[in-house]
Design an enzyme around this catalytic site. Structure first.
Site, PDB file in Angstrom:
ATOM      1  N   GLY A 199      33.303  11.606  -9.679  1.00 39.30           N
ATOM      2  CA  GLY A 199      33.861  10.484  -8.937  1.00 39.30           C
ATOM      3  C   GLY A 199      34.233   9.381  -9.908  1.00 39.30           C
TER       4      GLY A 199
ATOM      5  N   HIS B   6      31.126   0.669  -6.120  1.00 35.49           N
ATOM      6  CA  HIS B   6      31.888   0.128  -7.258  1.00 35.49           C
ATOM      7  C   HIS B   6      32.939  -0.877  -6.782  1.00 35.49           C
ATOM      8  CE1 HIS B   6      30.536   2.130 -10.885  1.00 35.49           C
ATOM      9  NE2 HIS B   6      30.619   3.332 -10.342  1.00 35.49           N
TER      10      HIS B   6
ATOM     11  N   GLN C 283      36.521   1.112 -12.681  1.00 32.58           N
ATOM     12  CA  GLN C 283      36.010   1.807 -13.871  1.00 32.58           C
ATOM     13  C   GLN C 283      37.102   2.069 -14.904  1.00 32.58           C
ATOM     14  OE1 GLN C 283      33.715   4.896 -11.387  1.00 32.58           O
ATOM     15  NE2 GLN C 283      32.450   4.664 -13.209  1.00 32.58           N
TER      16      GLN C 283
ATOM     17  N   LEU D 234      29.861   7.333 -14.876  1.00 28.32           N
ATOM     18  CA  LEU D 234      30.673   7.429 -16.093  1.00 28.32           C
ATOM     19  C   LEU D 234      30.720   6.100 -16.846  1.00 28.32           C
ATOM     20  CD1 LEU D 234      33.677   9.634 -14.873  1.00 28.32           C
ATOM     21  CD2 LEU D 234      31.754  10.333 -16.328  1.00 28.32           C
TER      22      LEU D 234
ATOM     23  N   HIS E  36      28.280   5.869  -3.685  1.00 29.21           N
ATOM     24  CA  HIS E  36      28.249   5.379  -5.069  1.00 29.21           C
ATOM     25  C   HIS E  36      29.620   4.767  -5.440  1.00 29.21           C
ATOM     26  CE1 HIS E  36      27.164   5.980  -9.507  1.00 29.21           C
ATOM     27  NE2 HIS E  36      28.454   5.716  -9.545  1.00 29.21           N
ATOM     28  N   GLU E  37      30.690   5.509  -5.139  1.00 32.38           N
ATOM     29  CA  GLU E  37      32.033   5.025  -5.497  1.00 32.38           C
ATOM     30  C   GLU E  37      32.419   3.812  -4.656  1.00 32.38           C
ATOM     31  OE1 GLU E  37      33.098   6.074  -8.183  1.00 32.38           O
ATOM     32  OE2 GLU E  37      31.826   7.846  -8.295  1.00 32.38           O
TER      33      GLU E  37
END
Ligand code: ZN
Length: 169
Positions: A45, A139, A50, A94, A135-136
């Site tokens: 993901g 962000h 990011q 990441l 999780h994404e």
């Protein structure tokens, strides 16, 4: 095009991202780049901040390491329902390489998002996909895994992270 992945504590990772307006060629090109960047980094993901773009958009593909690629792009995603049942799992990121954090999240979520063709989608996710989607989605509000653990765990993980960033590679 592979883009540079921003590493925590880059301030772009702490920003609340702006909604995507029209899904145009720039947004599609960004999504393509994000997928290419995610696959190259062996991730499952990746959210736009990011790669330094503070827009509400993420890509994910949870099963590609075990089977065929099934890229998913979610523009302006929202969690419309989350199960009361919780699940804790180890999450990597990441943008925080080398660190895994145990985070508790809803075991199942219903998401609504816009696709790259501009139409609206809804879907129910469970298992690893539910974790990845949350999780994404985090962000896009400037939240990383370190913000989801206790202060004691965070302090330990930050120490580990700094040690592996500054140590010999
Ligand atoms: Zn992440």
């Amino acid at each position: 095009m592979i883009r540079e992945i921003r590493l925590w504590p880059d301030p772009v990772l702490a920003q609340v991202c702006e909604p995507v307006g029209a899904v145009n060629q720039h947004v599609r090109a960004l999504a393509d780049d994000m997928l290419e960047t995610m696959y190259a980094a062996k991730g499952r993901g990746l959210a736009a901040p990011q790669v330094g773009v503070p827009l509400r958009l993420f890509v994910m593909d949870c099963g590609w390491k075990e089977g065929d690629r099934a890229p998913q792009v979610m523009v302006n995603p929202e969690i419309v329902e989350a199960s009361a049942e919780r699940a804790a799992g180890l999450e990597g990121c990441l943008s925080i390489p080398g660190i895994t954090a145990e985070v508790e999240r809803a075991a199942e979520v219903t998401m609504r998002w816009t696709g790259l063709d501009g139409s609206l989608f809804a879907g129910r996710f469970s298992g690893f996909e539910a974790i990845a989607a949350q999780h994404e989605r985090d962000h896009l509000d400037g939240i990383v895994t370190l913000d989801r653990v206790s202060p004691e765990v965070r302090a330990r993980l930050e120490t580990e992270y700094r040690a592996c960033r500054s140590g010999p590679s």
